[in-house]
Design an enzyme around this catalytic site. Structure first.
Site, PDB file in Angstrom:
ATOM      1  N   LYS A  13       0.821  -1.207   0.000  1.00 31.22           N
ATOM      2  CA  LYS A  13       0.000   0.000   0.000  1.00 31.22           C
ATOM      3  C   LYS A  13       0.858   1.263   0.000  1.00 31.22           C
ATOM      4  CE  LYS A  13      -2.420   0.215   3.687  1.00 31.22           C
ATOM      5  NZ  LYS A  13      -1.722   1.369   4.295  1.00 31.22           N
ATOM      6  N   ARG A  87      -9.822   2.838   9.620  1.00 30.17           N
ATOM      7  CA  ARG A  87      -9.510   1.444   9.946  1.00 30.17           C
ATOM      8  C   ARG A  87     -10.733   0.696  10.432  1.00 30.17           C
ATOM      9  NH1 ARG A  87      -3.996   0.321  10.564  1.00 30.17           N
ATOM     10  NH2 ARG A  87      -2.766   2.231  10.598  1.00 30.17           N
ATOM     11  N   ARG A 122      11.827 -13.645   1.808  1.00 31.94           N
ATOM     12  CA  ARG A 122      12.923 -12.676   1.922  1.00 31.94           C
ATOM     13  C   ARG A 122      14.006 -13.263   2.810  1.00 31.94           C
ATOM     14  NH1 ARG A 122       9.260  -8.072   4.167  1.00 31.94           N
ATOM     15  NH2 ARG A 122       7.791  -7.809   2.466  1.00 31.94           N
ATOM     16  N   ARG A 152      14.501 -13.395   6.702  1.00 31.26           N
ATOM     17  CA  ARG A 152      14.787 -12.060   7.224  1.00 31.26           C
ATOM     18  C   ARG A 152      13.807 -11.632   8.309  1.00 31.26           C
ATOM     19  NH1 ARG A 152      14.926  -6.792   3.438  1.00 31.26           N
ATOM     20  NH2 ARG A 152      12.734  -6.784   3.976  1.00 31.26           N
ATOM     21  N   ARG A 163      -1.593  -8.511  12.896  1.00 28.79           N
ATOM     22  CA  ARG A 163      -2.074  -7.322  12.187  1.00 28.79           C
ATOM     23  C   ARG A 163      -3.049  -7.717  11.081  1.00 28.79           C
ATOM     24  NH1 ARG A 163       2.013  -4.053   9.678  1.00 28.79           N
ATOM     25  NH2 ARG A 163       3.355  -5.875   9.584  1.00 28.79           N
TER      26      ARG A 163
END
Ligand SMILES: [Zn+2]
Length: 209
Positions: A13, A87, A122, A152, A163
């Protein structure tokens, strides 16, 4: 034109927001930055907000809305872009009730599985700290130095899951809310960023889209 950009955590985003701002002169609101600015300004509102943050508590909707309305009123007639805000349904309804209606709501859609795969692909080299994608280098070794590659964001995955669950519960219902108002454009966020932006640009009727 007033725009709201919504999407799950780690969906890209922020990148889309920057690409929009390159082409359109808009005032951009990110509530994280706005919270920090309000607190550091030392205003009465900032002090109230700070007391919640200091106690590790969520800042209540009512305070968030006071801060956002203050910002929107300051923007005046200029077009605005809300990055990841509202939100919650309560916040969305409060915006509408005050007459701050978006013309376009871009709802980026990416499944939790795809996002987790991205995060876990990653890799970072434990010797030279170079980052690599598992899709390119497999499980290693590091193509630069031969060192061992490790995930990572290994400890970030749990926080991502929290989240994402939060997004699904509180923010995802806004897609249906704005769809019912005729302003939602759903964008497939599994595409590469430049193709995601093509969809975003065409929904905003940007030149060259
Ligand atoms: Zn290396």
């Amino acid at each position: 034109m007033n725009v709201i950009l919504l999407g799950p955590p780690a969906c890209g985003k922020g990148t889309q927001c920057q690409l929009i701002l390159k082409q359109l002169a808009m005032e951009c609101l990110g509530t994280g930055q706005l919270l920090r600015d309000e607190v550091s300004s030392g205003s009465e509102l900032g002090k109230e907000i700070d007391s919640f943050i200091n106690h590790g508590a969520y800042v209540p909707d009512a305070l968030i809305m006071r801060m956002v309305f203050k910002w929107l009123n300051g923007v005046g007639e200029k077009p605005w872009l809300l990055d990841g805000f509202p939100r919650t349904l309560v916040q969305a309804e409060a915006l509408n009730a005050e007459g701050f209606r978006p013309d376009v709501v871009i709802g980026i859609e990416v499944s939790q599985d795809v996002l987790e795969e991205r995060i876990l692909s990653r890799l970072i080299c434990s010797s030279c700290s170079a980052t690599h994608s598992r899709k390119v280098v497999g499980d290693g070794p590091c193509p630069d130095c031969g060192g061992v590659l490790v995930v990572r964001d290994d400890d970030g995955i749990e926080s991502f899951r929290k989240r994402y669950a939060n997004f699904n519960e509180l923010t995802k219902p806004l897609y249906a809310y704005y769809e019912a108002q005729g302003s939602l454009v759903r964008v497939d966020g599994t595409l590469p960023p430049e193709q995601v932006f093509e969809r975003v640009a065409s929904s905003l009727k940007l030149p060259g889209a």
